[in-house]
Design a protein around this motif. Structure first.
Motif, mmCIF file in Angstrom:
data_model
loop_
_atom_site.group_PDB
_atom_site.id
_atom_site.type_symbol
_atom_site.label_atom_id
_atom_site.label_comp_id
_atom_site.label_asym_id
_atom_site.label_seq_id
_atom_site.Cartn_x
_atom_site.Cartn_y
_atom_site.Cartn_z
ATOM 1 N N THR A 74 0.828 -1.196 0.000
ATOM 2 C CA THR A 74 0.000 0.000 0.000
ATOM 3 C C THR A 74 0.866 1.250 0.000
ATOM 4 O O THR A 74 1.875 1.318 0.708
ATOM 5 C CB THR A 74 -0.929 0.002 1.235
ATOM 6 N N ARG A 75 0.463 2.211 -0.755
ATOM 7 C CA ARG A 75 1.217 3.458 -0.896
ATOM 8 C C ARG A 75 0.938 4.378 0.294
ATOM 9 O O ARG A 75 -0.136 4.965 0.406
ATOM 10 C CB ARG A 75 0.830 4.147 -2.214
ATOM 11 N N THR A 76 1.900 4.465 1.191
ATOM 12 C CA THR A 76 1.807 5.359 2.354
ATOM 13 C C THR A 76 3.171 5.996 2.566
ATOM 14 O O THR A 76 4.134 5.710 1.867
ATOM 15 C CB THR A 76 1.412 4.587 3.633
ATOM 16 N N GLN B 213 -1.058 -0.107 -4.010
ATOM 17 C CA GLN B 213 -2.438 0.325 -4.101
ATOM 18 C C GLN B 213 -2.638 1.525 -3.172
ATOM 19 O O GLN B 213 -1.832 1.761 -2.270
ATOM 20 C CB GLN B 213 -3.386 -0.812 -3.711
ATOM 21 N N PRO B 214 -3.687 2.321 -3.386
ATOM 22 C CA PRO B 214 -3.917 3.471 -2.504
ATOM 23 C C PRO B 214 -4.290 3.031 -1.094
ATOM 24 O O PRO B 214 -4.770 1.909 -0.877
ATOM 25 C CB PRO B 214 -5.074 4.203 -3.184
ATOM 26 N N GLU C 247 -6.702 3.810 0.755
ATOM 27 C CA GLU C 247 -8.128 3.489 0.942
ATOM 28 C C GLU C 247 -8.408 2.014 0.666
ATOM 29 O O GLU C 247 -9.256 1.405 1.319
ATOM 30 C CB GLU C 247 -8.981 4.369 0.027
#
Length: 301
Positions: A208-210, A235-236, A238
């Motif tokens: 996840t993209r953070t 992935q985003p 959310e």
């Protein structure tokens, strides 16, 4: 009729329930808090930086007017901060142990603990133990512990938890995520044996993209994870939050279960039941980690 894959639109009405999310000022934590608030939950944003937490709360309120939010200071590396937050909370239904640190240079806390093991595991171990009485009085109470697929590559270095005899940033990150998996599993065993109504459920977000991949990582890992991996594979937030939201809210989430994305290599996709490693399921590891954690934190369940 084939059942449709789960999304955050399937979260039930959470009116009257209190959820605490650690690390809720950004990334997965913010996405989790936003989705919970959108479905009526009273959400406690437990954050190290309260100014950033207030901005996160304002963003949620702008999207969902009337959202019930509290911003509470929590530094998972500071035992006094953990105890102070636990003392301030009067009631709680769900605890989402989400916050984390990834891949920094070897750093020790004032108490002498390696920073990733301390922030990712020990702080959450202490917070959970201190809040367990309020959780037990809650409605459909749950503890959601966020681990990672890399727990399967992790190895518990019980003889060198500080990295004094050899430290690699990602090796100790993997170990901290294994500690999360062992903790969630052992907590499930102990809650079941005690006849507690609290469910321990585990989740992981896939890739996840953070800010996690860029905030504390350095050197080649910052380039590989943040510069290359995030744009190409991630992935985003959310979507990455779906497994922990499923674990926190779905009536079908099983105590002791582990949920992650159902796509290729568990990198992305809708939440499904996934497998824990043999080390995570090993009761001997569970008992040993529990003893180490109680001694390190001074919190006895």
């Amino acid at each position: 009729m084939k059942k449709q894959p789960w999304t955050d639109a399937d979260i039930p009405d959470l009116d009257g329930r209190v959820h605490l999310v650690t690390g809720a000022s950004g990334g997965l934590g913010l996405a989790t808090a936003r989705a919970l608030a959108a479905h009526g939950a009273h959400v406690v944003l437990a954050v190290r930086d309260t100014a950033k937490g207030a901005r996160a709360a304002a963003a949620i309120t702008a999207a969902h007017p009337g959202a019930r939010l509290d911003v509470e200071e929590l530094d998972l590396l500071d035992p006094a901060s953990i105890r102070a937050l636990a003392a301030r909370l009067e009631r709680l239904d769900v605890l989402v142990n989400n916050a984390g640190v990834m891949g920094p240079p070897r750093t020790l806390t004032p108490e002498g603990h390696e920073i990733q093991f301390a922030a990712n595991h020990l702080g959450h171990f202490a917070l959970t133990g201190l809040l367990l009485d309020r959780l037990a009085a809650g409605r459909d109470p749950r503890v959601v512990t966020v681990s990672s697929t890399v727990h399967r590559q992790g190895r518990m270095r019980f003889d060198d938890l500080t990295g004094e005899r050899g430290y690699t940033p990602m090796g100790f990150y993997n170990m901290s995520k294994l500690a999360n998996a062992i903790f969630g599993t052992e907590l499930h065993r102990r809650l079941t044996a005690a006849g507690s109504p609290v469910r321990s459920v585990l989740a992981h977000p896939g890739y996840t993209r953070t800010g996690l991949q860029t905030r504390s990582t350095t050197g080649v890992w910052k380039l590989l994870l943040g510069g290359i991996g995030n744009p190409l594979l991630a992935q985003p937030a959310e979507r990455g939050a779906w497994p922990q939201l499923y674990a926190a809210t779905s009536p079908e989430a099983v105590a002791g279960g582990f949920y992650g994305p159902g796509g290729l290599a568990e990198l992305r996709g809708h939440p499904v039941a996934v497998k824990l490693s043999a080390d995570a399921l090993d009761p001997e590891n569970g008992g040993r980690l529990w003893r180490v954690s109680e001694e390190a934190t001074g919190v006895a369940y």
